[in-house]
Design an enzyme around this catalytic site. Sequence first.
Site, mmCIF file in Angstrom:
data_model
loop_
_atom_site.group_PDB
_atom_site.id
_atom_site.type_symbol
_atom_site.label_atom_id
_atom_site.label_comp_id
_atom_site.label_asym_id
_atom_site.label_seq_id
_atom_site.Cartn_x
_atom_site.Cartn_y
_atom_site.Cartn_z
ATOM 1 N N HIS A 82 32.170 39.495 51.657
ATOM 2 C CA HIS A 82 30.737 39.560 51.355
ATOM 3 C C HIS A 82 29.934 38.656 52.293
ATOM 4 C CE1 HIS A 82 31.687 41.854 47.778
ATOM 5 N NE2 HIS A 82 30.396 41.937 47.495
ATOM 6 N N LYS A 126 35.034 40.742 36.985
ATOM 7 C CA LYS A 126 35.153 40.143 35.657
ATOM 8 C C LYS A 126 34.273 38.899 35.619
ATOM 9 C CE LYS A 126 39.192 37.268 36.662
ATOM 10 N NZ LYS A 126 40.567 36.928 36.325
#
Length: 190
Positions: A44, A109
């Site tokens: 990212h 998560k």
Amino acid sequence: MKGERIVEAKKIKTPLTREQAKELRAGDQVLINGVIYTGRDAAHKRMIETLDRGEDLPFDVQDAVIYYVGPCPAKPGQVIGSAGPTTSGRMDAYAPTLIVKGLTGMIGKGLRTSAVIEAMKEHGSVYFAAIGGAGALMARTIKESEVIAYDDLGTEAIRRLIVEDFPAIVVIDSQGNNLYEQGKEAYRKK
């Protein structure tokens, strides 16, 4: 059992358009089919640096779904190793930029920041939770895996996966409804 409600999972197919994403609600169980991409924090960071230089991303994020995972190496005869979700908060500094660019789904998560949730609401994205601790089972739904960028990052390289009936739950929908918050609230009432 009497009184229990059996919930049927919704089958969804990628690419996930904003219109499709807006139909999903927090708490929906889904089975994802099609192409999803992998990426963790190192990938990212590079993608954002790429955008900052005015260059193209290694894949088209428009209507794409990213799975926050760093899969284990595949054993002989396997497509991929264990592939459980990574804590999503690691991507929160970068996610709003990708959402603005067209990203419609994230799988991971854990909690998300308010900046991510606001970007999701503004641009119509959803956040799915995958089952933590069940990476070997999740890997069974991955039918193809190919590294498409940042090979030097090893397990954190960006992969293009083809999945069949990849199980997930919509935790935060495009309206900002948050199953984590709703769950806490429901527990408080008991």
